[in-house]
Structure formats: structure tokens, C-alpha cells
Design an enzyme around this catalytic site. Sequence first.
Site, mmCIF file in Angstrom:
data_model
loop_
_atom_site.group_PDB
_atom_site.id
_atom_site.type_symbol
_atom_site.label_atom_id
_atom_site.label_comp_id
_atom_site.label_asym_id
_atom_site.label_seq_id
_atom_site.Cartn_x
_atom_site.Cartn_y
_atom_site.Cartn_z
ATOM 1 N N TYR A 63 -12.406 -1.885 -3.368
ATOM 2 C CA TYR A 63 -12.886 -2.049 -1.989
ATOM 3 C C TYR A 63 -14.400 -1.903 -1.880
ATOM 4 O O TYR A 63 -14.912 -1.558 -0.811
ATOM 5 C CB TYR A 63 -12.196 -1.040 -1.077
ATOM 6 C CG TYR A 63 -10.794 -1.442 -0.648
ATOM 7 C CD1 TYR A 63 -10.576 -2.583 0.126
ATOM 8 C CD2 TYR A 63 -9.684 -0.691 -1.004
ATOM 9 C CE1 TYR A 63 -9.312 -2.959 0.538
ATOM 10 C CE2 TYR A 63 -8.403 -1.055 -0.598
ATOM 11 C CZ TYR A 63 -8.227 -2.194 0.166
ATOM 12 O OH TYR A 63 -6.968 -2.568 0.573
ATOM 13 N N HIS A 70 -2.015 -5.414 1.677
ATOM 14 C CA HIS A 70 -3.322 -6.067 1.537
ATOM 15 C C HIS A 70 -3.090 -7.461 0.966
ATOM 16 O O HIS A 70 -2.178 -7.657 0.153
ATOM 17 C CB HIS A 70 -4.231 -5.287 0.568
ATOM 18 C CG HIS A 70 -5.439 -6.079 0.145
ATOM 19 N ND1 HIS A 70 -6.578 -6.129 0.914
ATOM 20 C CD2 HIS A 70 -5.656 -6.896 -0.927
ATOM 21 C CE1 HIS A 70 -7.454 -6.935 0.321
ATOM 22 N NE2 HIS A 70 -6.918 -7.408 -0.796
ATOM 23 N N ASN A 107 -1.862 0.055 7.023
ATOM 24 C CA ASN A 107 -1.315 -1.231 7.486
ATOM 25 C C ASN A 107 -0.445 -1.934 6.433
ATOM 26 O O ASN A 107 -0.332 -3.151 6.418
ATOM 27 C CB ASN A 107 -2.447 -2.135 7.987
ATOM 28 C CG ASN A 107 -3.473 -2.443 6.921
ATOM 29 O OD1 ASN A 107 -3.376 -1.950 5.795
ATOM 30 N ND2 ASN A 107 -4.438 -3.279 7.244
ATOM 31 N N ARG A 110 -1.456 -14.440 4.259
ATOM 32 C CA ARG A 110 -2.117 -13.831 5.429
ATOM 33 C C ARG A 110 -1.271 -13.992 6.685
ATOM 34 O O ARG A 110 -1.200 -13.085 7.526
ATOM 35 C CB ARG A 110 -3.519 -14.429 5.603
ATOM 36 C CG ARG A 110 -4.464 -13.977 4.484
ATOM 37 C CD ARG A 110 -5.757 -14.758 4.471
ATOM 38 N NE ARG A 110 -6.568 -14.548 5.658
ATOM 39 C CZ ARG A 110 -7.275 -13.457 5.903
ATOM 40 N NH1 ARG A 110 -7.266 -12.450 5.035
ATOM 41 N NH2 ARG A 110 -8.002 -13.355 6.988
ATOM 42 N N PHE A 114 -15.235 3.564 7.462
ATOM 43 C CA PHE A 114 -13.860 3.899 7.082
ATOM 44 C C PHE A 114 -13.645 3.947 5.563
ATOM 45 O O PHE A 114 -12.557 4.261 5.095
ATOM 46 C CB PHE A 114 -12.867 2.918 7.723
ATOM 47 C CG PHE A 114 -13.089 1.457 7.384
ATOM 48 C CD1 PHE A 114 -12.650 0.913 6.186
ATOM 49 C CD2 PHE A 114 -13.729 0.614 8.297
ATOM 50 C CE1 PHE A 114 -12.845 -0.425 5.878
ATOM 51 C CE2 PHE A 114 -13.923 -0.741 7.996
ATOM 52 C CZ PHE A 114 -13.478 -1.253 6.784
ATOM 53 N N LYS A 148 0.830 -1.205 0.000
ATOM 54 C CA LYS A 148 0.000 0.000 0.000
ATOM 55 C C LYS A 148 0.873 1.267 0.000
ATOM 56 O O LYS A 148 2.093 1.196 0.203
ATOM 57 C CB LYS A 148 -0.919 -0.045 1.219
ATOM 58 C CG LYS A 148 -1.926 -1.203 1.182
ATOM 59 C CD LYS A 148 -2.800 -1.162 2.419
ATOM 60 C CE LYS A 148 -3.882 -2.232 2.363
ATOM 61 N NZ LYS A 148 -4.782 -2.134 3.537
ATOM 62 N N GLU A 155 -9.813 -10.594 -7.263
ATOM 63 C CA GLU A 155 -8.860 -9.492 -7.067
ATOM 64 C C GLU A 155 -7.703 -9.555 -8.074
ATOM 65 O O GLU A 155 -7.227 -8.521 -8.532
ATOM 66 C CB GLU A 155 -8.324 -9.497 -5.633
ATOM 67 C CG GLU A 155 -9.388 -9.109 -4.618
ATOM 68 C CD GLU A 155 -8.864 -8.995 -3.196
ATOM 69 O OE1 GLU A 155 -9.603 -8.467 -2.355
ATOM 70 O OE2 GLU A 155 -7.724 -9.426 -2.921
HETATM 71 P P1 CMP Z 1 -7.243 -4.516 4.000
HETATM 72 O O1 CMP Z 1 -6.785 -5.861 4.393
HETATM 73 O O2 CMP Z 1 -6.699 -3.935 2.749
HETATM 74 O O3 CMP Z 1 -8.847 -4.524 3.910
HETATM 75 C C1 CMP Z 1 -9.628 -3.361 4.126
HETATM 76 C C2 CMP Z 1 -8.831 -2.203 4.637
HETATM 77 O O4 CMP Z 1 -9.567 -1.163 5.255
HETATM 78 C C3 CMP Z 1 -7.892 -2.680 5.732
HETATM 79 O O5 CMP Z 1 -6.874 -3.500 5.199
HETATM 80 C C4 CMP Z 1 -7.450 -1.354 6.330
HETATM 81 O O6 CMP Z 1 -6.422 -0.753 5.550
HETATM 82 C C5 CMP Z 1 -8.709 -0.504 6.178
HETATM 83 N N1 CMP Z 1 -9.408 -0.270 7.430
HETATM 84 C C6 CMP Z 1 -9.532 0.906 8.032
HETATM 85 N N2 CMP Z 1 -10.236 0.805 9.159
HETATM 86 C C7 CMP Z 1 -10.587 -0.475 9.290
HETATM 87 C C8 CMP Z 1 -11.343 -1.193 10.267
HETATM 88 N N3 CMP Z 1 -11.877 -0.620 11.338
HETATM 89 N N4 CMP Z 1 -11.499 -2.525 10.070
HETATM 90 C C9 CMP Z 1 -10.980 -3.130 8.977
HETATM 91 N N5 CMP Z 1 -10.260 -2.485 8.025
HETATM 92 C C10 CMP Z 1 -10.064 -1.171 8.173
#
Ligand code: CMP
Length: 143
Positions: free
Chosen positions: A51, A117, A114, A87, A59, A11, A128
Site C-alpha cells: 500500500y 481489495h 471493506n 471492481r 489512514f 482481507k 500487484e
Molecule cells: P482498498 O481498495 O484495499 O485500497 C486502499 C484501502 O485503504 C481501502 O481499500 C480501505 O480498506 C482503506 N481505507 C481506509 N480509509 C480510507 C479512505 N478514507 N479512503 C480510501 N481508502 C481507505
Amino acid sequence: MAVERTLSIVKPDGVQKDLIGEVCRRFEQGGLHIVGIKMLHLTQEQAKGFYVVHKERPFYPDLVNYMTSGPVIVQVLEGEDAIQKNREIMGATNPAEADPGTIRADFAASIEENVVHGSDGSDTATQEISFFFDKDEICARTR
Ligand code: CMP
């Protein structure tokens, strides 16, 4: 165990922190082979589409802004049990809950930013991968 393919994204925060090599190294050392890779700067439309499953979550707008804030690396990883393996290497979505030694525990600033993904299941992985890659952009390992 079966050989699977899964989608990974480094990311914008991961690219900004120059973690591309470190993330790829962890995948490769974990037995995941990169069979497709490219750098993209996602448009709002792409991020919203990718997404869309989170469309109703509070969010979602911040997620779309974050994912379009800088370039990303999208890659297709291949290997035994690749979806679950990816994962495990990434760690939990929330870095505060991620196991020590995982990418998110080591490098993620927050649940919002984070670093990586990864597809969460077989159907998602197929969908995806096709979101970002044409068939001829994925190279089977011939040696
Ligand atoms: P990702 O695994 O890419 O899937 C959805 C993304 O939304 C997640 O990682 C985070 O980057 C983002 N995100 C932000 N807030 C939340 C939340 N409360 N719970 C889950 N995903 C979140």
C-alpha cells in the site's frame, strides 16, 4: 473486451467472517476464473510495501495494522475485462456508496474494513500480481 488478469485480496475481516467461499463463488459466477490463490499472514513490511501508494494518507498506519491483523487470501483472477468486472463485483470502496448486491454492500463494516481489495487498473494489476505471485504460482487454465 480482452482477457485480463487482476489481483484480489480477501482481507482479514473477510477471512474472519468466513467469507472466503462466498467471495470466490461471486467471482466464479461472474465469469472470473481463479488461476492463483494462497493464504498469507502479511508482515508489516509486506503491507507497507503493498500500500505504499497510500503512504502519505492519514489512514495509512491503520490500514497497515488492519491488513496485518489476520490472514488474507490473495488470488489472481482471469477473465474477459477482469479488472473492471472484479471492481463491479466488489462495489465501491466505501460500503455506504456500494451498489446493492456487491460484496462490500453486503458484507463490509466500514470504508476501513471493506472485506476485499482489487486492482484498480491494468498497470496496477500487473504490479500487484507480481508483488504476491511468482510466475510458476499462476496456473493457466488448460481445460
Ligand atoms: P482498498 O481498495 O484495499 O485500497 C486502499 C484501502 O485503504 C481501502 O481499500 C480501505 O480498506 C482503506 N481505507 C481506509 N480509509 C480510507 C479512505 N478514507 N479512503 C480510501 N481508502 C481507505
